[in-house]
Design an enzyme around this catalytic site. Structure first.
Site, PDB file in Angstrom:
ATOM      1  N   ASP A  90      -0.140   4.965   0.783  1.00 22.99           N
ATOM      2  CA  ASP A  90      -0.556   6.117   1.703  1.00 22.99           C
ATOM      3  C   ASP A  90      -0.417   5.465   3.244  1.00 22.99           C
ATOM      4  O   ASP A  90      -1.000   4.580   3.577  1.00 22.99           O
ATOM      5  CB  ASP A  90      -1.728   6.732   1.709  1.00 22.99           C
ATOM      6  CG  ASP A  90      -1.946   7.473   0.444  1.00 22.99           C
ATOM      7  OD1 ASP A  90      -2.360   8.521   0.200  1.00 22.99           O
ATOM      8  OD2 ASP A  90      -1.370   6.947  -0.620  1.00 22.99           O
ATOM      9  N   ASP A 122       0.939  -1.122  -0.130  1.00 27.48           N
ATOM     10  CA  ASP A 122      -0.073   0.022  -0.003  1.00 27.48           C
ATOM     11  C   ASP A 122       0.995   1.489   0.124  1.00 27.48           C
ATOM     12  O   ASP A 122       2.087   1.119   0.499  1.00 27.48           O
ATOM     13  CB  ASP A 122      -0.827  -0.059   1.264  1.00 27.48           C
ATOM     14  CG  ASP A 122      -1.641   1.361   1.663  1.00 27.48           C
ATOM     15  OD1 ASP A 122      -2.112   1.863   0.577  1.00 27.48           O
ATOM     16  OD2 ASP A 122      -1.469   1.588   2.775  1.00 27.48           O
TER      17      ASP A 122
HETATM   18 MG   LIG Z   1      -2.536   3.267   3.665  1.00 22.32          MG
END
Ligand SMILES: [Mg+2]
Length: 302
Positions: free
Chosen positions: A93, A91
């Site tokens: 962010d 992932d």
């Molecule tokens: Mg995230």
């Protein structure tokens, strides 16, 4: 079967590692082979189990967690065989980077509190991911495209260990994929900074140089799982060969499908269901969990 128990200590807890390993030796009452992955920082304890011995993974994890108490030590319990993974899917962010891109965009637009509240609730799994994304983009509608380069230049930073994690996996012929419920504008830039081979994310819609929406279908929780499966298959791998890392509720499906799913400074719903978590240390802990030694790490940062 051999079980690998890996402990990685934050600097303030590194003096505890030897004592903790002695404690585990007593608690597990087993034949533990000890080896440093990085002296004073990360160590491996290999527990040899006779073929007829069956120990539930959850029981072992609970025993290790109890022994560690509130020491700032991250740990992983897994079969020793097959722990060196062939693919990383991460992932972006609040995992590879320290920010939430939409929250930073919102700050430039003067509406960070509203947007950040929606981001937080979506990442905790309290809101439907796609609905929450559409709602945030609607609030940001009209933002000039030229602002994005400022967000990237002035706000976005890699989390510690991100580059070493990705570059080391690349150097050992691992496939590296950045997958985000955010936007390709950022995943392309961040993917380049950290060294990912591939990136996938959503697309902004622009009209007259201003933000007008998000392209459908929105890449959400199921699309992250699909990315894991597609990228693994395309490289002749199975989900067992994959290490996945993320912090939000939309990462859970891919974390659970991966051979090793790691929650990084994650929301409670994610930490509770992942195979392991990184809470006190850096992203390089994912390399220690795979049995890499610090001297095996590759990084272009000088
Ligand atoms: Mg995230």
């Amino acid at each position: 079967m051999d079980i690998a128990i890996t402990l990685t200590a934050a600097p303030e807890s590194k003096d505890l590692l030897l004592g903790l390993s002695a404690q585990l030796q007593r608690d597990l009452n087993g034949d533990l082979e000890f080896g440093w992955l990085s002296e004073g920082e990360a160590l491996d304890l290999i527990l040899a189990l006779a073929p007829e011995e069956k120990v539930a993974a959850a029981d072992l994890k609970a025993t290790v967690a109890a022994a560690l108490g509130d020491a700032h030590v991250d740990f992983c319990v897994q079969p020793a065989q097959g722990r060196r993974k062939r693919m990383l899917i991460a992932d972006m962010d609040s995992t590879i980077i320290a920010q939430e891109c939409l929250d930073e965009m919102a700050d430039f637009a003067g509406i960070k509190p509203q947007i950040a509240a929606l981001t937080e609730r979506a990442m905790r799994g309290e809101l439907d991911f796609a609905d929450a994304l559409r709602e945030r983009i609607a609030l940001l509608r009209g933002m000039p495209k030229t602002e994005l380069s400022r967000v990237l230049a002035e706000r976005i930073t890699l989390n510690r260990g991100a580059q070493a994690l990705v570059e080391t996996m690349n150097a050992h012929r691992g496939h590296t994929v950045l997958v985000s419920g955010g936007f390709t504008y950022f995943t392309r830039a961040v993917g380049g900074m950290a060294g990912f081979a591939k990136n996938r994310a959503n697309q902004f819609i622009w009209e007259d140089g201003k933000l007008a929406g998000v392209e459908e279908p929105i890449l959400g929780r199921e699309a992250k799982l699909a990315a894991l499966n597609d990228e693994a298959t395309a490289n002749g791998l199975s989900p067992e060969d994959v290490i996945a890392v993320g912090d939000g509720a939309n990462d859970l499906s891919m974390l659970k499908a991966a051979g090793l799913g790691v929650a990084y400074r994650a929301k409670p719903v994610v930490a509770a269901e992942a195979d392991a978590q990184v809470l006190h240390t850096e992203l390089t802990t994912l390399l220690f969990f795979q049995g890499y030694k610090r001297e095996d790490f590759v990084t272009s940062i000088t």
